[in-house]
Design an enzyme around this catalytic site. Structure first.
Site, PDB file in Angstrom:
ATOM      1  N   HIS A 191     -14.819 -27.672  22.830  1.00 14.80           N
ATOM      2  CA  HIS A 191     -15.042 -28.424  21.588  1.00 14.80           C
ATOM      3  C   HIS A 191     -14.761 -29.678  22.152  1.00 14.80           C
ATOM      4  O   HIS A 191     -14.266 -30.620  22.669  1.00 14.80           O
ATOM      5  CB  HIS A 191     -14.279 -27.444  20.666  1.00 14.80           C
ATOM      6  N   GLU A 255     -15.621 -29.762  15.885  1.00 13.81           N
ATOM      7  CA  GLU A 255     -14.746 -30.122  15.607  1.00 13.81           C
ATOM      8  C   GLU A 255     -14.671 -31.052  15.042  1.00 13.81           C
ATOM      9  O   GLU A 255     -14.589 -32.257  15.026  1.00 13.81           O
ATOM     10  CB  GLU A 255     -13.108 -29.797  16.256  1.00 13.81           C
ATOM     11  N   HIS A 282     -22.973 -39.699  21.692  1.00 11.88           N
ATOM     12  CA  HIS A 282     -23.074 -38.774  21.222  1.00 11.88           C
ATOM     13  C   HIS A 282     -22.832 -37.284  21.001  1.00 11.88           C
ATOM     14  O   HIS A 282     -22.697 -37.390  22.682  1.00 11.88           O
ATOM     15  CB  HIS A 282     -25.126 -39.126  21.128  1.00 11.88           C
ATOM     16  N   GLU A 328     -27.381 -36.371  19.165  1.00  8.76           N
ATOM     17  CA  GLU A 328     -29.288 -36.253  20.056  1.00  8.76           C
ATOM     18  C   GLU A 328     -30.078 -35.085  20.061  1.00  8.76           C
ATOM     19  O   GLU A 328     -29.590 -34.034  19.577  1.00  8.76           O
ATOM     20  CB  GLU A 328     -29.393 -36.953  21.794  1.00  8.76           C
TER      21      GLU A 328
END
Length: 341
Positions: A191, A255, A282, A328
């Site tokens: 994550h 998260e 990003h 994005e």
């Protein structure tokens, strides 16, 4: 437990209004949390570190006219969840952005997102087969730790630091006896964590706009924060029913960390990584139909950083989340071929 969100039905745009729209020809159950981008000072050192953690370079895009290069890394191989798919058809890719010349600039450094007043992005997390052996291996290689397993009260997680000082959380994939060794072929890029001002607002955005599913909530009332883990269940089909530790077995989760009370503060609370000093850039979602997805985002009145029609690059768009983080949006090239990259 995890229902796919097929957004080809009619939906309500804003509470309190009578306006309805039919969604475009896009299905968020086919979306993937494709990559997390961070800027790096010296790509040689960064690539060496992440390859040491078992990641493989799967793509490189060079833009000499604009003086930067992009390096894409992911877990490959027979034990990986993503296999050898096209880089846009994956969860959990790490993008390293190198602006030419920074490696020779003694004054250049990145903001890792964890120091005031520029907190925002927190870390990426890798789940491993044997956390004790994995941490020993990292330490023996000479890489520093922000937090070792033996530090503090939380003895089940550690944080290593990459060459730029970004935090890499190390967590356990499962609780089985795995012996005394560790094998990076078993690792997952699990994550990416960002801090958010208002949990309710951010959850609404990631669930209703980006179509993600809230998979796990961790409330830490004594410490004054909650953690929310979101993902795209359909893109992790092996993980839905038989995983021993589902959240840690996945790849490509997001998260959200909410510290109690920040929602009451005036104005922006967190640094998005793109204002100076820069660091994290990003998150990226790959979609089934880029044009249709962007039309749907337009109908939902998102805040745009870049529409498809803006600038010279017509194959990427950027939306802004409630905290100003950039998201994005790209085409999943395995579903619809549009770009030669």
């Amino acid at each position: 437990m995890f229902a796919s969100k097929v957004l080809n039905l009619r939906f309500h745009i804003r509470p309190g209004t009578n306006r309805y729209l039919t969604t475009m020809a896009t299905d968020t159950s086919k979306y993937k949390l494709n990559h997390t981008m961070i800027r790096v000072k010296d790509p040689k050192k960064s690539l060496e570190f992440y390859k040491f953690l078992g990641l493989s370079q799967i793509q490189q895009l060079d833009f000499p006219e604009n003086k930067f290069s992009l390096y894409f890394l992911a877990y490959n191989g027979p034990k990986s969840l993503q296999g050898d798919r096209h880089w846009t058809d994956r969860n959990a890719v790490l993008e390293l952005t190198h602006n030419y010349g920074t490696e020779n600039d003694p004054n250049y450094s990145v903001a890792n997102g964890n120091t005031e007043p520029h907190r925002g992005f927190g870390h990426i997390a890798i789940s491993v087969d044997n956390i004790e052996a994995a941490c020993t291996r990292i330490e023996d290689a000479g890489y520093p730790f922000q937090k070792k397993l033996t530090d503090g009260r939380m003895k089940h997680i550690a944080f290593a630091k990459d060459p730029d000082g970004y935090w890499v959380e190390i967590i356990r994939r499962h609780n089985e006896d795995v012996g005394i060794a560790t094998d990076t072929a078993n690792y997952r890029l699990n994550h990416s964590m960002i801090r958010v001002k208002c949990a309710e607002t951010s959850l609404k955005f990631y669930e209703e706009v980006l179509g993600m599913t809230l998979l796990r909530t961790s409330e830490n009332q004594n410490s004054g924060f909650n953690l929310y883990f979101l993902g795209y269940p359909a893109s992790n089909p092996k993980m839905q029913n038989d995983a021993k530790n589902p959240a840690a077995e996945w790849e490509g989760l997001l998260e959200l960390t909410w510290n109690y009370g920040t929602e009451k503060q005036e104005g922006p609370v967190y640094h998005n990584g793109n204002a100076e000093p820069q660091g994290f850039g990003h998150l990226c979602v790959s979609v089934d139909d880029l044009n249709a997805a962007c039309e749907r985002f337009e109908s939902l009145n998102v805040n745009w950083k870049k529409r498809l029609t803006d600038g010279r690059m017509k194959n990427v768009a950027f939306v802004l989340d409630p905290d100003g983080y950039w998201i994005e949006v790209i085409q999943n090239e395995a579903l619809k071929r549009t770009s030669n990259w």
